[in-house]
Design a protein around this motif. Structure first.
Motif, PDB file in Angstrom:
ATOM      1  N   PRO A  86       0.822  -1.213   0.000  1.00 25.89           N
ATOM      2  CA  PRO A  86       0.000   0.000   0.000  1.00 25.89           C
ATOM      3  C   PRO A  86       0.860   1.269   0.000  1.00 25.89           C
ATOM      4  O   PRO A  86       1.961   1.284   0.537  1.00 25.89           O
ATOM      5  CB  PRO A  86      -0.814  -0.106   1.291  1.00 25.89           C
ATOM      6  CG  PRO A  86      -0.045  -1.036   2.162  1.00 25.89           C
ATOM      7  CD  PRO A  86       0.728  -1.952   1.255  1.00 25.89           C
ATOM      8  N   THR A  87       0.323   2.320  -0.633  1.00 27.90           N
ATOM      9  CA  THR A  87       1.058   3.580  -0.712  1.00 27.90           C
ATOM     10  C   THR A  87       0.148   4.745  -0.360  1.00 27.90           C
ATOM     11  O   THR A  87      -1.054   4.700  -0.562  1.00 27.90           O
ATOM     12  CB  THR A  87       1.608   3.801  -2.132  1.00 27.90           C
ATOM     13  OG1 THR A  87       0.528   3.715  -3.059  1.00 27.90           O
ATOM     14  CG2 THR A  87       2.678   2.792  -2.505  1.00 27.90           C
ATOM     15  N   SER A  88       0.768   5.784   0.144  1.00 29.81           N
ATOM     16  CA  SER A  88       0.049   7.024   0.448  1.00 29.81           C
ATOM     17  C   SER A  88       0.048   7.889  -0.803  1.00 29.81           C
ATOM     18  O   SER A  88       0.807   7.626  -1.739  1.00 29.81           O
ATOM     19  CB  SER A  88       0.753   7.756   1.591  1.00 29.81           C
ATOM     20  OG  SER A  88       1.993   8.262   1.132  1.00 29.81           O
ATOM     21  N   PRO A  89      -0.760   8.952  -0.834  1.00 25.02           N
ATOM     22  CA  PRO A  89      -0.731   9.856  -1.997  1.00 25.02           C
ATOM     23  C   PRO A  89       0.663  10.441  -2.268  1.00 25.02           C
ATOM     24  O   PRO A  89       1.062  10.605  -3.416  1.00 25.02           O
ATOM     25  CB  PRO A  89      -1.727  10.952  -1.617  1.00 25.02           C
ATOM     26  CG  PRO A  89      -2.676  10.288  -0.673  1.00 25.02           C
ATOM     27  CD  PRO A  89      -1.845   9.298   0.095  1.00 25.02           C
ATOM     28  N   GLU A  90       1.404  10.738  -1.197  1.00 24.39           N
ATOM     29  CA  GLU A  90       2.762  11.276  -1.358  1.00 24.39           C
ATOM     30  C   GLU A  90       3.681  10.235  -2.009  1.00 24.39           C
ATOM     31  O   GLU A  90       4.476  10.553  -2.895  1.00 24.39           O
ATOM     32  CB  GLU A  90       3.323  11.715  -0.002  1.00 24.39           C
ATOM     33  CG  GLU A  90       4.695  12.360  -0.066  1.00 24.39           C
ATOM     34  CD  GLU A  90       4.745  13.660  -0.869  1.00 24.39           C
ATOM     35  OE1 GLU A  90       5.829  13.974  -1.396  1.00 24.39           O
ATOM     36  OE2 GLU A  90       3.723  14.350  -0.989  1.00 24.39           O
ATOM     37  N   MET A  91       3.552   8.985  -1.573  1.00 25.59           N
ATOM     38  CA  MET A  91       4.356   7.907  -2.167  1.00 25.59           C
ATOM     39  C   MET A  91       3.983   7.707  -3.630  1.00 25.59           C
ATOM     40  O   MET A  91       4.854   7.460  -4.471  1.00 25.59           O
ATOM     41  CB  MET A  91       4.140   6.597  -1.401  1.00 25.59           C
ATOM     42  CG  MET A  91       4.687   6.574  -0.011  1.00 25.59           C
ATOM     43  SD  MET A  91       4.115   5.049   0.789  1.00 25.59           S
ATOM     44  CE  MET A  91       4.922   5.169   2.357  1.00 25.59           C
ATOM     45  N   GLU A  92       2.696   7.831  -3.934  1.00 22.72           N
ATOM     46  CA  GLU A  92       2.219   7.698  -5.321  1.00 22.72           C
ATOM     47  C   GLU A  92       2.883   8.754  -6.199  1.00 22.72           C
ATOM     48  O   GLU A  92       3.252   8.475  -7.338  1.00 22.72           O
ATOM     49  CB  GLU A  92       0.690   7.850  -5.396  1.00 22.72           C
ATOM     50  CG  GLU A  92      -0.086   6.695  -4.809  1.00 22.72           C
ATOM     51  CD  GLU A  92      -0.015   5.422  -5.638  1.00 22.72           C
ATOM     52  OE1 GLU A  92       0.206   5.509  -6.864  1.00 22.72           O
ATOM     53  OE2 GLU A  92      -0.175   4.344  -5.051  1.00 22.72           O
ATOM     54  N   ARG A  93       3.028   9.975  -5.671  1.00 23.72           N
ATOM     55  CA  ARG A  93       3.674  11.039  -6.442  1.00 23.72           C
ATOM     56  C   ARG A  93       5.151  10.708  -6.696  1.00 23.72           C
ATOM     57  O   ARG A  93       5.663  10.953  -7.784  1.00 23.72           O
ATOM     58  CB  ARG A  93       3.522  12.387  -5.738  1.00 23.72           C
ATOM     59  CG  ARG A  93       2.142  13.014  -5.953  1.00 23.72           C
ATOM     60  CD  ARG A  93       2.078  14.439  -5.465  1.00 23.72           C
ATOM     61  NE  ARG A  93       2.066  14.545  -4.019  1.00 23.72           N
ATOM     62  CZ  ARG A  93       0.985  14.401  -3.257  1.00 23.72           C
ATOM     63  NH1 ARG A  93      -0.176  14.161  -3.805  1.00 23.72           N
ATOM     64  NH2 ARG A  93       1.057  14.507  -1.947  1.00 23.72           N
ATOM     65  N   ASP A  94       5.822  10.160  -5.677  1.00 26.35           N
ATOM     66  CA  ASP A  94       7.232   9.776  -5.846  1.00 26.35           C
ATOM     67  C   ASP A  94       7.369   8.680  -6.909  1.00 26.35           C
ATOM     68  O   ASP A  94       8.296   8.701  -7.724  1.00 26.35           O
ATOM     69  CB  ASP A  94       7.829   9.286  -4.525  1.00 26.35           C
ATOM     70  CG  ASP A  94       8.036  10.418  -3.524  1.00 26.35           C
ATOM     71  OD1 ASP A  94       8.146  11.589  -3.962  1.00 26.35           O
ATOM     72  OD2 ASP A  94       8.083  10.131  -2.313  1.00 26.35           O
ATOM     73  N   ILE A  95       6.447   7.730  -6.892  1.00 22.57           N
ATOM     74  CA  ILE A  95       6.459   6.642  -7.877  1.00 22.57           C
ATOM     75  C   ILE A  95       6.178   7.203  -9.276  1.00 22.57           C
ATOM     76  O   ILE A  95       6.806   6.811 -10.254  1.00 22.57           O
ATOM     77  CB  ILE A  95       5.453   5.541  -7.478  1.00 22.57           C
ATOM     78  CG1 ILE A  95       5.974   4.824  -6.217  1.00 22.57           C
ATOM     79  CG2 ILE A  95       5.209   4.553  -8.616  1.00 22.57           C
ATOM     80  CD1 ILE A  95       4.960   3.941  -5.525  1.00 22.57           C
ATOM     81  N   ALA A  96       5.260   8.174  -9.362  1.00 23.09           N
ATOM     82  CA  ALA A  96       4.948   8.808 -10.650  1.00 23.09           C
ATOM     83  C   ALA A  96       6.168   9.547 -11.203  1.00 23.09           C
ATOM     84  O   ALA A  96       6.443   9.502 -12.410  1.00 23.09           O
ATOM     85  CB  ALA A  96       3.767   9.766 -10.507  1.00 23.09           C
ATOM     86  N   VAL A  97       6.922  10.214 -10.326  1.00 22.81           N
ATOM     87  CA  VAL A  97       8.140  10.922 -10.758  1.00 22.81           C
ATOM     88  C   VAL A  97       9.141   9.912 -11.323  1.00 22.81           C
ATOM     89  O   VAL A  97       9.734  10.140 -12.380  1.00 22.81           O
ATOM     90  CB  VAL A  97       8.755  11.735  -9.589  1.00 22.81           C
ATOM     91  CG1 VAL A  97      10.151  12.234  -9.933  1.00 22.81           C
ATOM     92  CG2 VAL A  97       7.846  12.902  -9.221  1.00 22.81           C
ATOM     93  N   ALA A  98       9.320   8.783 -10.635  1.00 25.14           N
ATOM     94  CA  ALA A  98      10.247   7.746 -11.114  1.00 25.14           C
ATOM     95  C   ALA A  98       9.774   7.191 -12.461  1.00 25.14           C
ATOM     96  O   ALA A  98      10.575   6.969 -13.374  1.00 25.14           O
ATOM     97  CB  ALA A  98      10.372   6.624 -10.088  1.00 25.14           C
ATOM     98  N   ARG A  99       8.456   6.987 -12.604  1.00 27.07           N
ATOM     99  CA  ARG A  99       7.899   6.474 -13.866  1.00 27.07           C
ATOM    100  C   ARG A  99       8.191   7.453 -15.015  1.00 27.07           C
ATOM    101  O   ARG A  99       8.633   7.055 -16.090  1.00 27.07           O
ATOM    102  CB  ARG A  99       6.396   6.264 -13.746  1.00 27.07           C
ATOM    103  CG  ARG A  99       5.746   5.730 -15.027  1.00 27.07           C
ATOM    104  CD  ARG A  99       4.223   5.722 -14.936  1.00 27.07           C
ATOM    105  NE  ARG A  99       3.655   7.052 -14.911  1.00 27.07           N
ATOM    106  CZ  ARG A  99       3.456   7.814 -15.994  1.00 27.07           C
ATOM    107  NH1 ARG A  99       3.796   7.366 -17.186  1.00 27.07           N
ATOM    108  NH2 ARG A  99       2.923   9.017 -15.890  1.00 27.07           N
ATOM    109  N   CYS A 100       7.985   8.735 -14.761  1.00 35.24           N
ATOM    110  CA  CYS A 100       8.213   9.748 -15.789  1.00 35.24           C
ATOM    111  C   CYS A 100       9.702   9.842 -16.147  1.00 35.24           C
ATOM    112  O   CYS A 100      10.056   9.984 -17.324  1.00 35.24           O
ATOM    113  CB  CYS A 100       7.687  11.102 -15.326  1.00 35.24           C
ATOM    114  SG  CYS A 100       5.891  11.123 -15.132  1.00 35.24           S
ATOM    115  N   GLY A 101      10.554   9.745 -15.146  1.00 32.16           N
ATOM    116  CA  GLY A 101      11.999   9.737 -15.402  1.00 32.16           C
ATOM    117  C   GLY A 101      12.393   8.550 -16.264  1.00 32.16           C
ATOM    118  O   GLY A 101      13.177   8.686 -17.209  1.00 32.16           O
TER     119      GLY A 101
END
Length: 183
Positions: A86-101
């Motif tokens: 499970p992830t929090s909204p903040e963790m989701e944003r970090d994962i999204a940044v990694a995906r975009c990178g």
């Protein structure tokens, strides 16, 4: 203003002529600078637009020459975010940044010099870590980047020594055809 502009650029940069115009007008240099910003949405949008624009050689070279490869590799570092469970909204944003990178690096990795720049910037251990994730939306660009980089001997060796083959085989069981194909 930046977010709105990047949202539009991300959408229209799927067009070949617009990609070239963005590169001709210095847009890539600006987007590389935006990768330094603290705002995660800005970083994501800039990286996704770079991913679209870097489909031709001159654009990939521009990204590398302006320090973009190192900044994009930096986006792969999720810090202490757990990549499974499970992830929090903040963790989701970090994962999204990694995906975009990873998306941008995937486009940039079609160049041999960029592959070398990625390796020197420390991309291999970060890609190996992300490969253990259960987030398929992030795994596709990570595996795509690895697939592109595997044309180089140094990456093939790293894929074996970092234990990535096991993760690639595990992801062959995915329900996502695109992920299976890249693995």
């Amino acid at each position: 203003c930046k977010i709105g502009s990047l949202k539009i650029l991300k959408e229209i940069s799927t067009n070949t002529q617009i990609r070239r115009a963005i590169a001709d007008l210095g847009g890539l240099q600006t987007m590389v600078k935006i990768l330094r910003e603290h705002d995660k949405e800005l970083k994501c949008l800039a990286a996704e637009t770079i991913a679209n624009v870097a489909k031709f050689r001159r654009a990939r070279r521009t990204v590398r020459q302006h320090g973009g490869i190192k900044k994009l590799v930096g986006l792969l570092d999720c810090g202490g975010v757990p990549l499974n469970g499970p992830t929090s909204p903040e963790m989701e944003r970090d994962i999204a940044v990694a995906r975009c990178g990873a998306l941008a690096l995937w486009s940039c990795s079609k160049s041999r010099k960029n592959k070398e720049a990625m390796r020197k910037a420390g991309a291999i251990p970060l890609l190996a870590k992300l490969l253990k994730s259960t987030h398929e939306e992030m795994l596709i660009p990570v595996v795509g980047t690895l697939q592109e980089c595997a044309s180089e001997q140094s990456y093939r060796l790293a894929i074996r020594t970092e234990g990535m083959v096991q993760d690639l085989v595990k992801n062959l069981n995915s329900n996502t055809d695109e992920l299976q194909m890249h693995c």
